[in-house]
Design an enzyme around this catalytic site. Sequence first.
Site, PDB file in Angstrom:
ATOM      1  N   CYS A   1      55.050  27.623  -9.118  1.00  0.00           N
ATOM      2  CA  CYS A   1      54.029  28.657  -8.935  1.00  0.00           C
ATOM      3  C   CYS A   1      53.940  29.544 -10.188  1.00  0.00           C
ATOM      4  O   CYS A   1      53.457  29.109 -11.217  1.00  0.00           O
ATOM      5  CB  CYS A   1      54.310  29.462  -7.670  1.00  0.00           C
ATOM      6  SG  CYS A   1      52.894  30.443  -7.102  1.00  0.00           S
TER       7      CYS A   1
ATOM      8  N   HIS B   1      54.406  25.140  -3.859  1.00  0.00           N
ATOM      9  CA  HIS B   1      55.784  25.497  -3.524  1.00  0.00           C
ATOM     10  C   HIS B   1      56.469  24.315  -2.844  1.00  0.00           C
ATOM     11  O   HIS B   1      56.444  24.188  -1.609  1.00  0.00           O
ATOM     12  CB  HIS B   1      55.813  26.712  -2.588  1.00  0.00           C
ATOM     13  CG  HIS B   1      55.532  28.005  -3.258  1.00  0.00           C
ATOM     14  ND1 HIS B   1      56.522  28.812  -3.779  1.00  0.00           N
ATOM     15  CD2 HIS B   1      54.358  28.638  -3.507  1.00  0.00           C
ATOM     16  CE1 HIS B   1      55.967  29.889  -4.316  1.00  0.00           C
ATOM     17  NE2 HIS B   1      54.660  29.808  -4.166  1.00  0.00           N
TER      18      HIS B   1
ATOM     19  N   GLU C   1      59.468  23.755  -2.206  1.00  0.00           N
ATOM     20  CA  GLU C   1      60.603  24.129  -1.353  1.00  0.00           C
ATOM     21  C   GLU C   1      60.215  24.275   0.114  1.00  0.00           C
ATOM     22  O   GLU C   1      61.053  24.129   1.013  1.00  0.00           O
ATOM     23  CB  GLU C   1      61.255  25.426  -1.852  1.00  0.00           C
ATOM     24  CG  GLU C   1      60.420  26.694  -1.695  1.00  0.00           C
ATOM     25  CD  GLU C   1      59.528  26.986  -2.894  1.00  0.00           C
ATOM     26  OE1 GLU C   1      59.170  28.163  -3.089  1.00  0.00           O
ATOM     27  OE2 GLU C   1      59.180  26.037  -3.616  1.00  0.00           O
TER      28      GLU C   1
END
Length: 541
Positions: free
Chosen positions: A381, A516, A518
Amino acid sequence: MQNHNTRYIFVTGGVLSSLGKGITSSSIATLLKHSGFEVSILKIDPYINLDPGTMSPLEHGEVFVTQDGAETDLDIGHYERFLNKSLEKKNNFTTGQIYLSVIEKERRGEYLGKTIQIVPHIVDEIKHRIKSVGEGSDFLVVELGGTVGDMEGMPYLEAMREMKHELGNERVLSIHVTLVPYIKTAEELKTKPTQHSVQELRRIGISPQIIVARSEKPLSKELKRKIALSCDVADDSVIVAEDAKSIYQVPLNFLQEDILTPIARNLSLPPLKPNMQEWDLLVKKIISPTKSVKIGFVGKYLSLKESYKSLTEALIHAGANLDAKVEIEWIDSENLTSNSSILQDLDGILIPGGFGERGVEGKILAIQYAREHNIPFLGICLGMQLSIIEFARNVLGIKEATSSEFDSKTSYPFIYMIEDFIDQEGQKQIRTHTSPLGGTMRLGEYECNLKENSLLQKAYNNQKTIKERHRHRYEANPKYRSMLEEKGLIISGESNGLIEAIELANHPWFVAVQFHPEFTSRLQNPNPVILEFVKQSLKKC
Protein backbone atom coordinates in the site's frame (compact mmCIF):
# COMPACT_ATOMS: atom_id res chain seq x y z
CA MET A 1 -23.08 -31.54 7.86
CA GLN A 2 -26.15 -29.42 7.22
CA ASN A 3 -28.59 -28.50 9.95
CA HIS A 4 -31.29 -25.88 9.52
CA ASN A 5 -31.54 -25.54 13.31
CA THR A 6 -28.43 -23.45 13.86
CA ARG A 7 -26.83 -23.81 17.27
CA TYR A 8 -25.51 -20.65 18.91
CA ILE A 9 -22.45 -20.47 21.17
CA PHE A 10 -22.13 -17.15 22.99
CA VAL A 11 -18.72 -16.16 24.36
CA THR A 12 -18.66 -13.47 27.05
CA GLY A 13 -15.80 -12.07 29.11
CA GLY A 14 -15.48 -11.11 32.75
CA VAL A 15 -13.17 -9.28 35.18
CA LEU A 16 -11.28 -7.29 32.54
CA SER A 17 -10.83 -6.85 28.80
CA SER A 18 -8.11 -8.34 26.56
CA LEU A 19 -8.49 -11.80 28.08
CA GLY A 20 -8.56 -13.43 24.67
CA LYS A 21 -12.26 -13.85 23.89
CA GLY A 22 -11.45 -13.51 20.19
CA ILE A 23 -8.88 -16.31 20.28
CA THR A 24 -11.22 -18.41 22.43
CA SER A 25 -14.07 -17.92 19.94
CA SER A 26 -11.79 -18.63 16.98
CA SER A 27 -10.41 -21.77 18.62
CA ILE A 28 -13.84 -23.20 19.43
CA ALA A 29 -15.03 -22.44 15.88
CA THR A 30 -11.90 -24.13 14.47
CA LEU A 31 -12.48 -27.32 16.46
CA LEU A 32 -16.10 -27.45 15.32
CA LYS A 33 -15.12 -26.86 11.70
CA HIS A 34 -12.53 -29.65 11.82
CA SER A 35 -15.26 -31.88 13.29
CA GLY A 36 -17.13 -31.59 9.99
CA PHE A 37 -19.59 -28.79 10.73
CA GLU A 38 -20.41 -25.64 8.79
CA VAL A 39 -19.37 -22.87 11.16
CA SER A 40 -19.79 -19.10 11.05
CA ILE A 41 -18.73 -16.51 13.58
CA LEU A 42 -19.86 -13.06 14.69
CA LYS A 43 -18.24 -10.25 16.68
CA ILE A 44 -20.50 -7.75 18.45
CA ASP A 45 -18.86 -4.48 19.48
CA PRO A 46 -20.77 -2.49 22.13
CA TYR A 47 -19.30 0.90 21.14
CA ILE A 48 -21.55 3.46 19.43
CA ASN A 49 -19.21 4.09 16.47
CA LEU A 50 -20.70 2.71 13.25
CA ASP A 51 -17.38 0.92 12.60
CA PRO A 52 -13.72 1.32 13.62
CA GLY A 53 -12.81 2.97 10.30
CA THR A 54 -12.26 6.45 11.77
CA MET A 55 -10.76 5.27 15.07
CA SER A 56 -7.07 5.81 15.78
CA PRO A 57 -4.84 2.70 15.69
CA LEU A 58 -3.67 3.80 19.14
CA GLU A 59 -7.30 3.63 20.30
CA HIS A 60 -8.47 0.47 18.64
CA GLY A 61 -5.60 -1.34 16.94
CA GLU A 62 -5.82 -2.58 13.38
CA VAL A 63 -8.84 -2.03 11.16
CA PHE A 64 -9.52 -5.25 9.28
CA VAL A 65 -11.14 -5.10 5.83
CA THR A 66 -13.49 -7.82 4.57
CA GLN A 67 -13.84 -8.88 0.94
CA ASP A 68 -17.08 -6.86 0.60
CA GLY A 69 -15.36 -3.68 1.75
CA ALA A 70 -16.39 -3.45 5.40
CA GLU A 71 -14.03 -1.92 7.94
CA THR A 72 -14.28 -4.19 10.97
CA ASP A 73 -12.81 -5.09 14.31
CA LEU A 74 -9.44 -6.85 14.23
CA ASP A 75 -11.02 -10.00 15.71
CA ILE A 76 -12.62 -10.62 12.30
CA GLY A 77 -9.07 -11.08 11.03
CA HIS A 78 -8.46 -13.75 13.69
CA TYR A 79 -11.67 -15.49 12.68
CA GLU A 80 -10.65 -15.61 9.02
CA ARG A 81 -7.12 -16.76 9.83
CA PHE A 82 -8.34 -19.59 12.06
CA LEU A 83 -11.31 -20.72 9.95
CA ASN A 84 -9.55 -20.29 6.59
CA LYS A 85 -12.63 -18.61 5.14
CA SER A 86 -13.69 -15.12 4.07
CA LEU A 87 -16.27 -13.32 6.18
CA GLU A 88 -18.47 -10.33 5.34
CA LYS A 89 -19.80 -7.08 6.76
CA LYS A 90 -22.58 -8.94 8.57
CA ASN A 91 -20.03 -10.83 10.71
CA ASN A 92 -19.32 -7.70 12.77
CA PHE A 93 -21.81 -5.16 14.03
CA THR A 94 -21.78 -2.37 16.58
CA THR A 95 -24.23 -0.66 18.91
CA GLY A 96 -24.10 2.33 16.58
CA GLN A 97 -25.34 0.19 13.68
CA ILE A 98 -28.13 -1.31 15.81
CA TYR A 99 -29.45 2.04 17.01
CA LEU A 100 -29.15 3.59 13.55
CA SER A 101 -31.15 0.73 12.02
CA VAL A 102 -33.91 1.01 14.65
CA ILE A 103 -34.12 4.80 14.28
CA GLU A 104 -34.34 4.52 10.49
CA LYS A 105 -37.16 1.98 10.82
CA GLU A 106 -38.96 4.28 13.22
CA ARG A 107 -38.64 7.19 10.79
CA ARG A 108 -40.15 5.02 8.04
CA GLY A 109 -43.09 4.21 10.29
CA GLU A 110 -42.34 0.50 10.56
CA TYR A 111 -43.15 0.44 14.27
CA LEU A 112 -46.65 1.88 13.65
CA GLY A 113 -46.24 4.79 16.03
CA LYS A 114 -45.15 2.76 19.06
CA THR A 115 -42.77 4.14 21.67
CA ILE A 116 -39.29 2.78 20.80
CA GLN A 117 -37.54 1.11 23.74
CA ILE A 118 -34.46 -0.98 24.42
CA VAL A 119 -36.78 -3.88 25.23
CA PRO A 120 -38.21 -5.05 22.91
CA HIS A 121 -37.10 -3.00 19.90
CA ILE A 122 -33.32 -2.76 20.33
CA VAL A 123 -33.08 -6.31 21.65
CA ASP A 124 -35.27 -7.64 18.82
CA GLU A 125 -32.99 -5.97 16.24
CA ILE A 126 -29.97 -7.62 17.90
CA LYS A 127 -31.63 -11.05 17.84
CA HIS A 128 -32.67 -10.59 14.21
CA ARG A 129 -29.10 -9.78 13.16
CA ILE A 130 -27.62 -12.69 15.10
CA LYS A 131 -30.06 -15.16 13.55
CA SER A 132 -29.52 -13.80 10.03
CA VAL A 133 -25.74 -14.37 10.35
CA GLY A 134 -26.38 -17.92 11.55
CA GLU A 135 -28.55 -18.88 8.58
CA GLY A 136 -27.14 -21.84 6.65
CA SER A 137 -24.62 -22.77 9.36
CA ASP A 138 -24.62 -25.64 11.84
CA PHE A 139 -22.98 -23.37 14.40
CA LEU A 140 -22.68 -19.64 14.95
CA VAL A 141 -20.08 -18.59 17.51
CA VAL A 142 -20.93 -15.13 18.86
CA GLU A 143 -18.31 -13.08 20.68
CA LEU A 144 -19.63 -10.19 22.77
CA GLY A 145 -17.02 -7.46 23.12
CA GLY A 146 -16.38 -5.72 26.40
CA THR A 147 -16.86 -7.12 29.89
CA VAL A 148 -19.88 -8.42 31.76
CA GLY A 149 -21.22 -5.55 33.87
CA ASP A 150 -20.51 -2.89 31.26
CA MET A 151 -23.58 -0.71 30.79
CA GLU A 152 -23.32 -0.76 26.99
CA GLY A 153 -23.32 -4.56 26.90
CA MET A 154 -26.63 -5.06 28.72
CA PRO A 155 -28.92 -5.19 25.64
CA TYR A 156 -26.75 -7.95 24.15
CA LEU A 157 -26.86 -10.03 27.31
CA GLU A 158 -30.64 -9.63 27.32
CA ALA A 159 -30.70 -10.82 23.69
CA MET A 160 -28.67 -13.88 24.75
CA ARG A 161 -31.07 -14.62 27.59
CA GLU A 162 -34.13 -14.29 25.36
CA MET A 163 -32.64 -16.48 22.61
CA LYS A 164 -31.98 -19.27 25.08
CA HIS A 165 -35.56 -18.94 26.34
CA GLU A 166 -36.93 -19.01 22.79
CA LEU A 167 -34.70 -21.72 21.25
CA GLY A 168 -34.00 -23.95 24.25
CA ASN A 169 -30.90 -25.33 25.96
CA GLU A 170 -30.03 -27.64 23.08
CA ARG A 171 -29.48 -24.75 20.67
CA VAL A 172 -27.93 -22.02 22.83
CA LEU A 173 -24.74 -22.41 24.85
CA SER A 174 -23.03 -19.81 27.04
CA ILE A 175 -19.24 -19.86 27.51
CA HIS A 176 -17.70 -17.37 29.92
CA VAL A 177 -14.02 -16.38 29.69
CA THR A 178 -12.66 -15.10 32.96
CA LEU A 179 -9.40 -14.42 34.75
CA VAL A 180 -7.85 -16.55 37.48
CA PRO A 181 -5.04 -14.22 38.58
CA TYR A 182 -1.83 -15.36 40.20
CA ILE A 183 -0.93 -13.28 43.25
CA LYS A 184 2.84 -13.44 43.43
CA THR A 185 3.22 -12.29 47.03
CA ALA A 186 0.82 -14.98 48.24
CA GLU A 187 1.97 -17.48 45.60
CA GLU A 188 -1.67 -18.34 44.97
CA LEU A 189 -4.18 -18.43 42.15
CA LYS A 190 -7.38 -16.63 43.15
CA THR A 191 -10.87 -17.68 42.04
CA LYS A 192 -12.91 -14.83 43.55
CA PRO A 193 -12.83 -12.67 40.38
CA THR A 194 -14.29 -15.60 38.43
CA GLN A 195 -16.97 -16.23 41.05
CA HIS A 196 -18.06 -12.57 41.08
CA SER A 197 -18.07 -12.37 37.29
CA VAL A 198 -20.33 -15.42 37.00
CA GLN A 199 -22.58 -14.07 39.76
CA GLU A 200 -23.04 -10.90 37.69
CA LEU A 201 -24.15 -13.00 34.72
CA ARG A 202 -26.52 -15.09 36.82
CA ARG A 203 -28.02 -11.94 38.34
CA ILE A 204 -29.36 -11.02 34.90
CA GLY A 205 -30.61 -14.50 34.14
CA ILE A 206 -27.66 -16.13 32.33
CA SER A 207 -25.95 -19.22 33.72
CA PRO A 208 -22.85 -20.12 31.69
CA GLN A 209 -22.43 -23.84 31.10
CA ILE A 210 -18.67 -23.66 30.45
CA ILE A 211 -15.99 -21.56 32.14
CA VAL A 212 -12.76 -20.80 30.27
CA ALA A 213 -10.26 -19.88 32.98
CA ARG A 214 -7.45 -17.66 31.70
CA SER A 215 -4.35 -18.09 33.77
CA GLU A 216 -0.61 -17.71 33.51
CA LYS A 217 -0.18 -20.92 35.52
CA PRO A 218 -1.88 -24.34 35.42
CA LEU A 219 -4.87 -24.93 37.69
CA SER A 220 -4.92 -27.91 40.05
CA LYS A 221 -7.85 -30.36 40.08
CA GLU A 222 -8.88 -28.94 43.45
CA LEU A 223 -8.99 -25.39 42.07
CA LYS A 224 -10.99 -26.46 39.02
CA ARG A 225 -13.38 -28.29 41.31
CA LYS A 226 -13.77 -25.16 43.43
CA ILE A 227 -14.62 -23.06 40.37
CA ALA A 228 -17.09 -25.70 39.15
CA LEU A 229 -18.91 -25.76 42.50
CA SER A 230 -19.01 -21.99 43.00
CA CYS A 231 -20.10 -21.31 39.39
CA ASP A 232 -22.55 -24.24 39.21
CA VAL A 233 -21.01 -25.96 36.18
CA ALA A 234 -20.00 -29.58 35.66
CA ASP A 235 -16.51 -30.55 36.78
CA ASP A 236 -15.38 -31.12 33.18
CA SER A 237 -16.72 -27.71 32.14
CA VAL A 238 -13.90 -25.68 33.68
CA ILE A 239 -11.43 -25.32 30.81
CA VAL A 240 -7.98 -23.97 31.63
CA ALA A 241 -6.63 -21.52 29.06
CA GLU A 242 -3.04 -21.15 30.14
CA ASP A 243 -0.77 -18.70 28.30
CA ALA A 244 0.39 -20.35 25.07
CA LYS A 245 3.54 -19.92 22.99
CA SER A 246 1.38 -19.27 19.91
CA ILE A 247 -2.27 -18.31 19.54
CA TYR A 248 -2.58 -21.17 17.04
CA GLN A 249 -1.75 -23.60 19.84
CA VAL A 250 -4.95 -22.66 21.72
CA PRO A 251 -7.33 -24.97 19.76
CA LEU A 252 -4.97 -27.87 20.49
CA ASN A 253 -4.83 -26.90 24.17
CA PHE A 254 -8.63 -26.76 24.28
CA LEU A 255 -8.76 -30.19 22.68
CA GLN A 256 -6.38 -31.50 25.35
CA GLU A 257 -8.64 -29.94 28.01
CA ASP A 258 -11.52 -31.82 26.32
CA ILE A 259 -13.71 -28.75 25.75
CA LEU A 260 -15.71 -30.57 23.06
CA THR A 261 -17.18 -33.03 25.57
CA PRO A 262 -19.23 -30.44 27.53
CA ILE A 263 -20.07 -28.61 24.29
CA ALA A 264 -21.48 -31.81 22.76
CA ARG A 265 -23.29 -32.80 25.95
CA ASN A 266 -24.97 -29.42 26.42
CA LEU A 267 -26.05 -29.23 22.78
CA SER A 268 -27.19 -32.89 22.64
CA LEU A 269 -24.62 -33.89 20.04
CA PRO A 270 -22.70 -37.16 19.61
CA PRO A 271 -19.00 -37.13 20.58
CA LEU A 272 -16.98 -34.71 18.43
CA LYS A 273 -13.68 -35.85 16.93
CA PRO A 274 -11.89 -33.11 14.97
CA ASN A 275 -9.05 -33.90 12.57
CA MET A 276 -6.30 -31.53 13.67
CA GLN A 277 -3.25 -33.32 12.23
CA GLU A 278 -2.33 -30.65 9.65
CA TRP A 279 -2.96 -27.88 12.19
CA ASP A 280 -0.79 -29.63 14.78
CA LEU A 281 2.07 -29.97 12.29
CA LEU A 282 1.98 -26.26 11.42
CA VAL A 283 1.89 -25.27 15.10
CA LYS A 284 4.95 -27.42 15.78
CA LYS A 285 6.78 -25.56 13.01
CA ILE A 286 5.79 -22.24 14.62
CA ILE A 287 7.04 -23.28 18.04
CA SER A 288 10.13 -25.28 17.00
CA PRO A 289 11.22 -24.26 13.47
CA THR A 290 14.46 -25.53 11.94
CA LYS A 291 15.44 -22.22 10.26
CA SER A 292 15.21 -18.51 11.00
CA VAL A 293 15.11 -15.30 8.97
CA LYS A 294 15.34 -11.66 10.05
CA ILE A 295 12.87 -9.21 8.48
CA GLY A 296 13.17 -5.47 8.98
CA PHE A 297 9.67 -4.12 9.62
CA VAL A 298 9.83 -0.37 9.01
CA GLY A 299 6.75 1.38 10.42
CA LYS A 300 5.53 4.25 12.56
CA TYR A 301 2.99 2.67 14.96
CA LEU A 302 5.58 0.54 16.72
CA SER A 303 4.33 1.58 20.16
CA LEU A 304 1.20 -0.44 19.36
CA LYS A 305 2.07 -3.46 17.25
CA GLU A 306 -1.62 -4.45 17.15
CA SER A 307 -1.86 -1.85 14.37
CA TYR A 308 -0.07 -4.34 12.11
CA LYS A 309 -1.70 -7.51 13.49
CA SER A 310 -2.72 -9.07 10.16
CA LEU A 311 0.73 -8.49 8.68
CA THR A 312 2.67 -9.93 11.61
CA GLU A 313 0.34 -12.94 11.61
CA ALA A 314 0.85 -13.35 7.84
CA LEU A 315 4.61 -13.53 8.43
CA ILE A 316 4.00 -16.25 11.04
CA HIS A 317 1.86 -18.16 8.50
CA ALA A 318 4.62 -17.94 5.90
CA GLY A 319 7.24 -19.03 8.42
CA ALA A 320 5.16 -22.02 9.56
CA ASN A 321 4.72 -23.21 5.98
CA LEU A 322 8.46 -22.81 5.33
CA ASP A 323 9.51 -24.33 8.68
CA ALA A 324 11.20 -21.06 9.61
CA LYS A 325 10.99 -18.58 12.45
CA VAL A 326 10.43 -15.06 11.13
CA GLU A 327 12.29 -12.75 13.48
CA ILE A 328 10.85 -9.25 13.12
CA GLU A 329 13.29 -6.39 13.62
CA TRP A 330 11.00 -3.46 14.50
CA ILE A 331 12.43 -0.27 13.02
CA ASP A 332 10.83 3.09 13.82
CA SER A 333 10.88 5.00 10.54
CA GLU A 334 10.95 8.33 12.39
CA ASN A 335 14.34 7.42 13.84
CA LEU A 336 15.79 6.10 10.58
CA THR A 337 18.44 8.44 9.18
CA SER A 338 21.13 8.26 6.52
CA ASN A 339 23.07 6.07 8.98
CA SER A 340 21.81 2.74 7.68
CA SER A 341 23.78 0.43 9.99
CA ILE A 342 20.53 -0.88 11.48
CA LEU A 343 19.62 -2.27 8.03
CA GLN A 344 22.87 -4.12 7.36
CA ASP A 345 22.09 -7.43 9.03
CA LEU A 346 18.59 -7.86 7.64
CA ASP A 347 17.57 -10.71 5.34
CA GLY A 348 14.56 -8.78 4.01
CA ILE A 349 12.93 -5.36 4.34
CA LEU A 350 9.18 -4.77 4.62
CA ILE A 351 7.35 -1.43 4.37
CA PRO A 352 3.71 -1.79 5.51
CA GLY A 353 0.67 0.34 4.73
CA GLY A 354 -0.21 3.51 6.59
CA PHE A 355 -1.53 7.06 6.38
CA GLY A 356 0.05 10.47 6.84
CA GLU A 357 3.44 12.08 6.33
CA ARG A 358 5.01 11.16 9.67
CA GLY A 359 7.95 8.79 9.30
CA VAL A 360 7.81 8.79 5.48
CA GLU A 361 11.40 9.93 4.82
CA GLY A 362 12.78 7.10 6.96
CA LYS A 363 10.74 4.57 4.98
CA ILE A 364 12.08 6.01 1.72
CA LEU A 365 15.65 5.60 3.03
CA ALA A 366 14.91 1.95 3.85
CA ILE A 367 13.51 1.39 0.35
CA GLN A 368 16.59 2.97 -1.22
CA TYR A 369 18.84 0.72 0.87
CA ALA A 370 16.93 -2.42 -0.19
CA ARG A 371 17.06 -1.38 -3.86
CA GLU A 372 20.76 -0.51 -3.88
CA HIS A 373 21.93 -3.48 -1.78
CA ASN A 374 19.84 -6.18 -3.49
CA ILE A 375 17.95 -7.06 -0.30
CA PRO A 376 14.59 -8.84 -0.81
CA PHE A 377 11.91 -6.19 -0.44
CA LEU A 378 8.14 -6.09 -0.08
CA GLY A 379 6.16 -2.83 -0.05
CA ILE A 380 2.47 -2.81 0.82
CA CYS A 381 0.00 0.00 0.00
CA LEU A 382 1.86 3.11 1.19
CA GLY A 383 4.99 0.96 0.85
CA MET A 384 4.36 0.70 -2.91
CA GLN A 385 3.64 4.40 -3.23
CA LEU A 386 6.87 5.30 -1.44
CA SER A 387 8.78 2.83 -3.63
CA ILE A 388 7.64 4.78 -6.69
CA ILE A 389 8.60 8.09 -5.05
CA GLU A 390 12.03 6.73 -4.08
CA PHE A 391 12.59 5.51 -7.64
CA ALA A 392 11.52 8.87 -9.08
CA ARG A 393 13.83 10.80 -6.77
CA ASN A 394 16.93 8.63 -6.92
CA VAL A 395 16.74 6.97 -10.36
CA LEU A 396 14.82 9.51 -12.43
CA GLY A 397 16.50 12.36 -10.57
CA ILE A 398 13.23 14.21 -9.78
CA LYS A 399 14.02 15.24 -6.21
CA GLU A 400 10.64 17.01 -5.81
CA ALA A 401 8.69 13.80 -6.53
CA THR A 402 6.14 13.12 -3.79
CA SER A 403 2.51 12.33 -3.05
CA SER A 404 -0.32 14.83 -2.99
CA GLU A 405 -1.10 13.32 0.42
CA PHE A 406 2.08 14.97 1.72
CA ASP A 407 2.07 18.10 -0.50
CA SER A 408 -1.24 19.06 -2.13
CA LYS A 409 0.50 21.70 -4.28
CA THR A 410 3.35 19.57 -5.58
CA SER A 411 4.37 19.87 -9.23
CA TYR A 412 5.32 16.17 -9.30
CA PRO A 413 2.39 14.17 -7.85
CA PHE A 414 3.67 10.68 -8.59
CA ILE A 415 0.97 9.58 -6.14
CA TYR A 416 -2.40 11.33 -6.23
CA MET A 417 -5.97 11.04 -4.95
CA ILE A 418 -8.79 10.04 -7.24
CA GLU A 419 -12.40 10.41 -6.11
CA ASP A 420 -13.81 8.19 -8.87
CA PHE A 421 -11.81 6.32 -11.47
CA ILE A 422 -13.45 6.03 -14.90
CA ASP A 423 -12.08 3.32 -17.16
CA GLN A 424 -11.68 3.59 -20.93
CA GLU A 425 -15.24 2.38 -21.53
CA GLY A 426 -16.58 5.17 -19.36
CA GLN A 427 -17.61 2.87 -16.52
CA LYS A 428 -17.04 3.66 -12.87
CA GLN A 429 -14.96 0.81 -11.47
CA ILE A 430 -13.91 1.79 -7.99
CA ARG A 431 -15.91 0.92 -4.90
CA THR A 432 -15.37 3.89 -2.60
CA HIS A 433 -16.45 4.65 0.93
CA THR A 434 -17.10 8.28 1.81
CA SER A 435 -15.42 9.08 5.10
CA PRO A 436 -16.90 11.53 7.63
CA LEU A 437 -13.38 12.94 7.81
CA GLY A 438 -13.52 13.85 4.12
CA GLY A 439 -12.40 12.14 0.95
CA THR A 440 -13.09 8.66 -0.26
CA MET A 441 -11.43 5.34 0.33
CA ARG A 442 -11.04 2.34 -1.95
CA LEU A 443 -12.21 -0.63 0.08
CA GLY A 444 -12.66 -4.35 -0.39
CA GLU A 445 -11.69 -6.97 -2.92
CA TYR A 446 -10.70 -6.22 -6.53
CA GLU A 447 -9.29 -8.21 -9.41
CA CYS A 448 -5.68 -7.61 -10.41
CA ASN A 449 -4.23 -8.69 -13.77
CA LEU A 450 -0.65 -9.94 -13.48
CA LYS A 451 2.14 -9.34 -15.99
CA GLU A 452 3.38 -12.48 -17.74
CA ASN A 453 6.60 -13.92 -16.29
CA SER A 454 6.78 -11.27 -13.58
CA LEU A 455 8.01 -12.03 -10.06
CA LEU A 456 4.51 -11.36 -8.82
CA GLN A 457 2.91 -13.81 -11.23
CA LYS A 458 5.43 -16.49 -10.28
CA ALA A 459 4.62 -15.88 -6.60
CA TYR A 460 0.93 -16.46 -7.39
CA ASN A 461 1.69 -19.76 -9.13
CA ASN A 462 1.49 -18.21 -12.63
CA GLN A 463 -2.13 -17.09 -12.32
CA LYS A 464 -3.22 -14.44 -14.79
CA THR A 465 -5.70 -12.76 -12.44
CA ILE A 466 -5.88 -12.61 -8.66
CA LYS A 467 -8.20 -10.99 -6.11
CA GLU A 468 -6.90 -9.01 -3.17
CA ARG A 469 -8.25 -6.45 -0.71
CA HIS A 470 -7.66 -2.68 -0.58
CA ARG A 471 -7.85 0.12 1.97
CA HIS A 472 -6.42 3.37 0.65
CA ARG A 473 -7.24 6.83 -0.70
CA TYR A 474 -4.27 7.47 -3.00
CA GLU A 475 -3.14 5.82 -6.24
CA ALA A 476 -0.02 5.75 -8.41
CA ASN A 477 -0.33 8.46 -11.06
CA PRO A 478 -0.42 6.83 -14.55
CA LYS A 479 0.88 10.12 -16.01
CA TYR A 480 4.43 9.06 -15.07
CA ARG A 481 4.16 5.41 -16.09
CA SER A 482 6.25 5.50 -19.27
CA MET A 483 8.94 7.58 -17.55
CA LEU A 484 9.24 4.99 -14.77
CA GLU A 485 9.22 2.01 -17.12
CA GLU A 486 11.98 3.45 -19.30
CA LYS A 487 14.35 3.34 -16.33
CA GLY A 488 13.60 -0.26 -15.31
CA LEU A 489 10.52 -0.13 -13.10
CA ILE A 490 8.08 -2.88 -14.14
CA ILE A 491 4.31 -2.53 -13.74
CA SER A 492 3.50 -6.14 -12.81
CA GLY A 493 -0.11 -5.72 -11.69
CA GLU A 494 -3.02 -3.65 -13.05
CA SER A 495 -6.72 -3.19 -12.38
CA ASN A 496 -8.76 -1.29 -14.98
CA GLY A 497 -5.83 0.97 -15.75
CA LEU A 498 -4.76 1.44 -12.13
CA ILE A 499 -1.22 0.48 -11.14
CA GLU A 500 -1.58 -2.35 -8.62
CA ALA A 501 1.98 -3.67 -8.36
CA ILE A 502 5.55 -2.83 -9.32
CA GLU A 503 8.91 -4.58 -9.34
CA LEU A 504 12.45 -3.87 -10.49
CA ALA A 505 14.13 -5.34 -13.56
CA ASN A 506 17.65 -5.50 -12.11
CA HIS A 507 17.02 -6.73 -8.59
CA PRO A 508 16.84 -10.30 -7.19
CA TRP A 509 13.41 -9.73 -5.61
CA PHE A 510 11.91 -6.26 -5.19
CA VAL A 511 8.08 -6.26 -5.26
CA ALA A 512 5.55 -3.69 -4.05
CA VAL A 513 1.76 -3.93 -4.18
CA GLN A 514 -1.06 -1.42 -3.70
CA PHE A 515 -3.35 -4.01 -2.11
CA HIS A 516 -3.11 -5.56 1.36
CA PRO A 517 -2.09 -9.22 0.91
CA GLU A 518 -2.04 -9.75 4.68
CA PHE A 519 -5.85 -9.60 4.82
CA THR A 520 -6.15 -12.89 2.91
CA SER A 521 -3.40 -14.83 4.67
CA ARG A 522 -4.34 -17.81 6.84
CA LEU A 523 -2.32 -20.37 8.79
CA GLN A 524 -3.36 -23.20 6.46
CA ASN A 525 -3.29 -21.01 3.35
CA PRO A 526 -0.59 -18.30 3.53
CA ASN A 527 -0.77 -15.38 1.12
CA PRO A 528 1.43 -16.17 -1.94
CA VAL A 529 3.33 -12.89 -2.21
CA ILE A 530 4.15 -12.77 1.52
CA LEU A 531 5.16 -16.44 1.40
CA GLU A 532 7.46 -15.76 -1.57
CA PHE A 533 8.95 -12.70 0.16
CA VAL A 534 9.90 -14.78 3.19
CA LYS A 535 11.20 -17.57 0.91
CA GLN A 536 13.43 -15.09 -0.95
CA SER A 537 14.64 -13.62 2.36
CA LEU A 538 15.59 -17.12 3.52
CA LYS A 539 17.83 -17.45 0.46
CA LYS A 540 19.85 -14.48 1.67
CA CYS A 541 20.44 -15.98 5.12
